[in-house]
Design a protein around this motif. Sequence first.
Motif, PDB file in Angstrom:
ATOM      1  N   PHE A 311      13.377  98.488  -9.696  1.00 20.23           N
ATOM      2  CA  PHE A 311      13.958  99.589  -9.405  1.00 20.23           C
ATOM      3  C   PHE A 311      14.905 100.202 -10.644  1.00 20.23           C
ATOM      4  CE2 PHE A 311      14.245  98.559  -4.424  1.00 20.23           C
ATOM      5  CZ  PHE A 311      12.918  98.642  -4.290  1.00 20.23           C
ATOM      6  N   ARG A 312      15.481  99.477 -11.292  1.00 20.73           N
ATOM      7  CA  ARG A 312      16.470  99.631 -12.302  1.00 20.73           C
ATOM      8  C   ARG A 312      15.674 100.387 -13.462  1.00 20.73           C
ATOM      9  NH1 ARG A 312      21.413  98.073 -14.284  1.00 20.73           N
ATOM     10  NH2 ARG A 312      21.397  96.403 -12.800  1.00 20.73           N
ATOM     11  N   ASN A 313      14.279  99.951 -13.546  1.00 20.62           N
ATOM     12  CA  ASN A 313      13.515 100.256 -14.775  1.00 20.62           C
ATOM     13  C   ASN A 313      13.084 101.716 -14.307  1.00 20.62           C
ATOM     14  OD1 ASN A 313      13.810  98.342 -16.497  1.00 20.62           O
ATOM     15  ND2 ASN A 313      12.067  97.120 -15.779  1.00 20.62           N
ATOM     16  N   ALA A 314      12.801 102.085 -13.045  1.00 22.66           N
ATOM     17  CA  ALA A 314      12.253 103.227 -12.489  1.00 22.66           C
ATOM     18  C   ALA A 314      13.588 104.165 -12.342  1.00 22.66           C
ATOM     19  CB  ALA A 314      11.787 103.092 -11.051  1.00 22.66           C
ATOM     20  N   LEU A 315      14.396 103.890 -12.312  1.00 22.67           N
ATOM     21  CA  LEU A 315      15.690 104.909 -12.209  1.00 22.67           C
ATOM     22  C   LEU A 315      16.356 105.125 -13.469  1.00 22.67           C
ATOM     23  CD1 LEU A 315      17.454 103.323  -8.903  1.00 22.67           C
ATOM     24  CD2 LEU A 315      16.256 105.685  -9.205  1.00 22.67           C
ATOM     25  N   LYS A 316      16.295 104.302 -14.453  1.00 28.12           N
ATOM     26  CA  LYS A 316      17.223 104.630 -15.709  1.00 28.12           C
ATOM     27  C   LYS A 316      17.039 105.660 -16.438  1.00 28.12           C
ATOM     28  CE  LYS A 316      13.986 101.932 -18.475  1.00 28.12           C
ATOM     29  NZ  LYS A 316      14.074 100.664 -19.580  1.00 28.12           N
ATOM     30  N   ASN A 317      15.819 106.364 -16.270  1.00 29.17           N
ATOM     31  CA  ASN A 317      15.503 107.534 -16.977  1.00 29.17           C
ATOM     32  C   ASN A 317      15.633 108.981 -16.245  1.00 29.17           C
ATOM     33  OD1 ASN A 317      15.279 106.574 -19.603  1.00 29.17           O
ATOM     34  ND2 ASN A 317      13.253 105.959 -18.992  1.00 29.17           N
ATOM     35  N   ALA A 318      16.191 108.673 -14.843  1.00 29.59           N
ATOM     36  CA  ALA A 318      16.013 109.857 -13.791  1.00 29.59           C
ATOM     37  C   ALA A 318      17.107 110.570 -14.218  1.00 29.59           C
ATOM     38  CB  ALA A 318      16.120 109.437 -12.485  1.00 29.59           C
ATOM     39  N   LYS A 319      17.138 112.173 -14.158  1.00 28.70           N
ATOM     40  CA  LYS A 319      17.947 113.004 -14.258  1.00 28.70           C
ATOM     41  C   LYS A 319      18.661 113.538 -12.795  1.00 28.70           C
ATOM     42  CE  LYS A 319      17.116 113.074 -18.505  1.00 28.70           C
ATOM     43  NZ  LYS A 319      18.567 112.587 -19.510  1.00 28.70           N
ATOM     44  N   THR A 320      17.918 113.245 -11.782  1.00 27.92           N
ATOM     45  CA  THR A 320      18.640 113.557 -10.730  1.00 27.92           C
ATOM     46  C   THR A 320      18.388 112.245  -9.551  1.00 27.92           C
ATOM     47  OG1 THR A 320      18.256 115.953 -10.913  1.00 27.92           O
ATOM     48  CG2 THR A 320      18.612 115.177  -8.500  1.00 27.92           C
ATOM     49  N   VAL A 321      19.140 111.750  -8.846  1.00 30.52           N
ATOM     50  CA  VAL A 321      19.211 110.742  -7.924  1.00 30.52           C
ATOM     51  C   VAL A 321      19.990 110.812  -6.632  1.00 30.52           C
ATOM     52  CG1 VAL A 321      19.039 108.074  -7.545  1.00 30.52           C
ATOM     53  CG2 VAL A 321      18.727 109.091  -9.824  1.00 30.52           C
ATOM     54  N   VAL A 322      18.940 110.644  -5.361  1.00 30.36           N
ATOM     55  CA  VAL A 322      19.890 110.846  -4.367  1.00 30.36           C
ATOM     56  C   VAL A 322      19.537 109.281  -3.700  1.00 30.36           C
ATOM     57  CG1 VAL A 322      19.824 111.887  -2.108  1.00 30.36           C
ATOM     58  CG2 VAL A 322      19.169 113.130  -3.924  1.00 30.36           C
ATOM     59  N   TRP A 323      20.601 108.755  -3.250  1.00 32.80           N
ATOM     60  CA  TRP A 323      20.673 107.624  -2.468  1.00 32.80           C
ATOM     61  C   TRP A 323      21.310 107.437  -1.204  1.00 32.80           C
ATOM     62  CZ3 TRP A 323      24.468 102.947  -4.226  1.00 32.80           C
ATOM     63  CH2 TRP A 323      24.170 101.799  -3.512  1.00 32.80           C
ATOM     64  N   ASN A 324      20.322 107.081  -0.290  1.00 33.74           N
ATOM     65  CA  ASN A 324      20.737 107.050   1.268  1.00 33.74           C
ATOM     66  C   ASN A 324      20.460 105.693   1.657  1.00 33.74           C
ATOM     67  OD1 ASN A 324      20.866 107.433   4.194  1.00 33.74           O
ATOM     68  ND2 ASN A 324      21.730 109.122   3.586  1.00 33.74           N
TER      69      ASN A 324
END
Length: 645
Positions: A311-324
């Motif tokens: 999950f960390r590798n998938a998210l590290k380059n994201a520019k917008t993240v919504v977490w619920n």
Amino acid sequence: MKERFMLNKKTVDDLQFKGKRVLVRCDFNVPLKDGVITDESRIAAAIPTIKKIMDDGGKVILCSHLGKPKGPDQAFTLAPVAKRLGKILGKEVIFAADDEVVGNNAKKAVSEMKDGDAILLENTRFRKEESKNEETFSKDLASIADCYVNDAFGSAHRAHCSTEGVTKFVNESAAGYLMQKEIDYLGNAVENPVRPFAAVLGGAKVSDKIEVINNLLDKVDILIIGGGMAYTFLKAKGYEIGNSLLEEDKIDYAKEMMEKAAAKGVNFLIPTDSVVVREFKNDTEFKTVSADKIEIGWMGVDIGKQTQELFRNALKNAKTVVWNGPMGVFEFENFAKGTIAIADVLAHIDGTTIIGGGDSAAAVNQLGFADKMSHISTGGGASLEFLEGKELPGELVVLRRKIIAGNWKMNKTPNEAAKFAKELAVKLNNSGAECVFCVPFVDLIPVLEAVKGTTVKVGAQNMHFEANGAYTGEISAGMLAETGVSHVIIGHSERREYFAETDEAVNKKAIQALSNSLIPIICVGEKLYQREQGITFDLVRMQTRIALKDISAKTAENVVIAYEPIWAIGTGKTATAEQAEEVCKAIRAVLSEIYDETTAGKIRIQYGGSVSPANAKELFSMPDIDGGLVGGASLKMDFEQIVCY
């Protein structure tokens, strides 16, 4: 750049409050223990709006619900909130103790208010009419107010008297700063994200987030599933999940969502390993196993280290993240590691991070990551329904997103267009408005490439009303949609004049555009002699009616109407803000006649007559003007000043 949404009415920055009685709906549904507030974050969130109105000389009449009383019940009184508010504001907040909410005590307190004073009404749910949105209570609330401000996003998903009903009986309504901030962040994230766009969903049940998953799969680049709901997806893949949480009736749904993700090219991730326990408690035996090998008698309670890294590798380059939703049973220290890992990566990415309220917000606060997030929503249920794509009654009363479209007309070669678009798009990125460059056909592909990775969208200036055929030189809606174009201008005054385009042709084009998921910007407006003959309103009403013929109310919500006073285009003349508002208001009225008030309130209306940096703010602050269709000024770098006034 200030992120901002256009308002059906206005923002608190636009209304004049001095000497007025202002009913402000807040979310003071705070936790209490023995009459003491244990978390005052919701009170603190309302302070900027309250202070703004007080400082402007308004008489602030605050209202909110607290808990779920079934009538007057002192266990749910708002008296402690009034006391705490007074200390924060440094000025007494009178508590109008009144079981009727708007009874003799409240009316007396309001009548004795001076400019800059504040009072708090009793719990709105002491009135049974509140949750039923009955007219009697709505009228009572409106009777003590001159205008209304909604600053309670946490209650925006409820059509109650104090969130929706009261607006029908006051002259002016506006959004407070908190409401505006919530919609700006969530709205931009869902509808106008900087990519890559990722959503992280956790929590116990798939059934709680069915519509969220379905809606987000049409919008995200990455979708991560964790928490108890992940085990239904693992079961859908044929894995053994032991005694882990399972919703058997949602297995087929889980399969369907994974298939949808694959078809849309969404990176859909579920756990590859899991922390499992024998008993549901913190101090029990636990171990980490592969997600497909959870033995009978063991229960999954958190994601393992392998999944954390995935999950960390998938998210590290994201520019917008919504977490619920948390990744595990974060209430238990031993099984909070997955949730901590997600919070940690979001705290360090170079992008916008939005925590969607509820348990995920509680987790971020408890784990000490709150100050590292871009935004933490105050509305658990409201933010969830927003992510589902549902309409929030308390928000729709006041909010429509601003849309600014630049009509480049017959200007700029492909190379010129690409260079200009790339430079300008960076300036307009995350402006908060829906910004569209409507460019010549030959410029579409290079401009689409130039704005990639920004929030700017690209539109065409025309299209044919047939899907295909022997129409030399024409372009169909399907062709435009396949290029990635999102909008198309229809019925522009120049095409009506030089190509004899009729209202009937405009209608056919609108239907074709909508059937191909394009947003039509439908132009209506009058020439100078028509204005001088006094037929402006009759003309735009007729043009609007014909343009929307055979288009359903639900579909019409995707339409944008652009009012073009033809006499003000390229002539140096400009309609005053009042003149423009007058016609746009008339268009809104005819939309109500064609459909209904709710639908009319959702359709955006632009002004398109010589908009410039000098007049944009005044024009766009009008109640029924939701942005602009901009010609020559959109071909200059100071177009930024129009979009981000």
